[in-house]
Motif scaffolding. Structure first.
Motif, PDB file in Angstrom:
ATOM      1  N   ALA A  39       0.793  -1.198   0.074  1.00 48.64           N
ATOM      2  CA  ALA A  39       0.130  -0.083  -0.035  1.00 48.64           C
ATOM      3  C   ALA A  39       1.066   1.136   0.004  1.00 48.64           C
ATOM      4  O   ALA A  39       0.662   2.168  -0.730  1.00 48.64           O
ATOM      5  CB  ALA A  39      -0.837   0.054   1.177  1.00 48.64           C
ATOM      6  N   LEU A  40       1.952   1.219   0.844  1.00 49.44           N
ATOM      7  CA  LEU A  40       2.768   2.472   0.786  1.00 49.44           C
ATOM      8  C   LEU A  40       3.530   2.594  -0.566  1.00 49.44           C
ATOM      9  O   LEU A  40       3.730   3.779  -0.908  1.00 49.44           O
ATOM     10  CB  LEU A  40       3.904   2.363   1.962  1.00 49.44           C
ATOM     11  N   LEU A  41       4.060   1.532  -1.288  1.00 53.77           N
ATOM     12  CA  LEU A  41       4.579   1.513  -2.423  1.00 53.77           C
ATOM     13  C   LEU A  41       3.697   2.091  -3.456  1.00 53.77           C
ATOM     14  O   LEU A  41       4.205   2.976  -4.319  1.00 53.77           O
ATOM     15  CB  LEU A  41       5.291   0.150  -2.722  1.00 53.77           C
ATOM     16  N   ALA A  44       3.197   5.798  -3.153  1.00 53.66           N
ATOM     17  CA  ALA A  44       4.323   6.351  -3.538  1.00 53.66           C
ATOM     18  C   ALA A  44       4.482   6.528  -5.015  1.00 53.66           C
ATOM     19  O   ALA A  44       5.151   7.462  -5.788  1.00 53.66           O
ATOM     20  CB  ALA A  44       5.964   5.814  -3.135  1.00 53.66           C
ATOM     21  N   LEU A  45       4.089   5.176  -5.622  1.00 52.27           N
ATOM     22  CA  LEU A  45       3.988   5.197  -7.233  1.00 52.27           C
ATOM     23  C   LEU A  45       3.166   6.096  -7.719  1.00 52.27           C
ATOM     24  O   LEU A  45       3.497   7.113  -8.545  1.00 52.27           O
ATOM     25  CB  LEU A  45       3.329   3.820  -7.524  1.00 52.27           C
ATOM     26  N   GLN A  46       1.883   6.577  -7.102  1.00 49.85           N
ATOM     27  CA  GLN A  46       0.863   7.481  -7.590  1.00 49.85           C
ATOM     28  C   GLN A  46       1.581   8.852  -7.410  1.00 49.85           C
ATOM     29  O   GLN A  46       1.335   9.707  -8.269  1.00 49.85           O
ATOM     30  CB  GLN A  46      -0.504   7.289  -6.819  1.00 49.85           C
ATOM     31  N   PRO A 176      -2.951  10.259  -2.483  1.00 49.77           N
ATOM     32  CA  PRO A 176      -2.634   8.808  -2.680  1.00 49.77           C
ATOM     33  C   PRO A 176      -2.205   8.490  -1.265  1.00 49.77           C
ATOM     34  O   PRO A 176      -2.446   7.162  -0.711  1.00 49.77           O
ATOM     35  CB  PRO A 176      -1.443   8.583  -3.362  1.00 49.77           C
ATOM     36  N   TRP A 177      -1.713   9.295  -0.526  1.00 48.43           N
ATOM     37  CA  TRP A 177      -1.460   8.984   0.944  1.00 48.43           C
ATOM     38  C   TRP A 177      -2.519   8.731   1.732  1.00 48.43           C
ATOM     39  O   TRP A 177      -2.492   8.202   3.071  1.00 48.43           O
ATOM     40  CB  TRP A 177      -0.445   9.994   1.373  1.00 48.43           C
TER      41      TRP A 177
END
Length: 203
Positions: A39-41, A44-46, A176-177
């Motif tokens: 989920a964190l990755l 970060a991608l978005q 996204p966060w």
């Protein structure tokens, strides 16, 4: 034959009752924590790598729905094998009991997403917070079958859901966060809760 069928029905009922009163150990700590990292990755991608994935509501939520399916496959696959090792003959009843506790929240989350997207797309910013609240309700519904530490995870998702709603007010598309941080931390807490009852090194 009738006595035989009656005995089978009684055995099945006994298994269900035992399953309802037994702590479910079929969720793996590493798998749960791994889905939090995913989920964190994704956030970060978005946010940094591929911002095009969040410029439209369809791109934003399609990405997260895809991640949700991947996480469900990871957790579900390990849950089946782990339950058979940990619960033996009760595995099927334990899995069914755990799935049924989360099923209403899952159906409600999918239904809300469809209704908001089709009927009130201007309110799509509410979905991350609402999904987190629904997950919290699913966790609270299954507390008697989960380790006590899962209550902390439920409280986290409940509070983070309202925080995400407050932080996203007025936004066309949520940050996204608003998805990555709550789910990343929440899944890590779930992993710690199951690690505490794993009885040693996680298999």
């Amino acid at each position: 034959m009738q006595d035989y069928e009656r005995a089978l029905a009684e055995i099945s009922e006994i298994r269900e009752r035992i399953a309802e009163g037994t702590i479910f150990r079929g969720l793996g700590p590493l798998a749960l924590a791994g889905t939090g990292l995913l989920a964190l990755l994704t956030a970060a991608l978005q946010a940094w790598v591929a911002p095009d994935l969040r410029t439209t509501s369809l791109g934003y939520f399609a990405t997260w729905i895809g991640v949700a399916f991947i996480c469900a496959a990871i957790i579900g696959g390990e849950m089946i094998g782990r339950s058979r090792r940990r619960h033996g003959g009760l595995a099927d009843a334990m899995i069914a009991n755990a799935v049924l506790q989360f099923l209403p929240a899952g159906i409600a989350g999918a239904g809300l997403a469809a209704l908001v997207y089709r009927l009130v797309p201007e309110a799509i910013w509410m979905l991350p917070g609402l999904w987190q609240i629904l997950i919290a309700l699913g966790i609270f519904a299954g507390l008697r079958s989960f380790p006590t530490g899962m209550a902390i995870a439920g409280a986290w998702y409940f509070l983070s859901g309202f925080a995400a709603l407050l932080a996203s007010v007025g936004a066309d598309i949520p940050s996204p966060w608003a998805m990555g941080i709550p789910f990343g931390i929440g899944q890590f807490i779930c992993g710690l809760a199951f690690h505490a009852v794993a009885g040693g090194r996680d298999a």
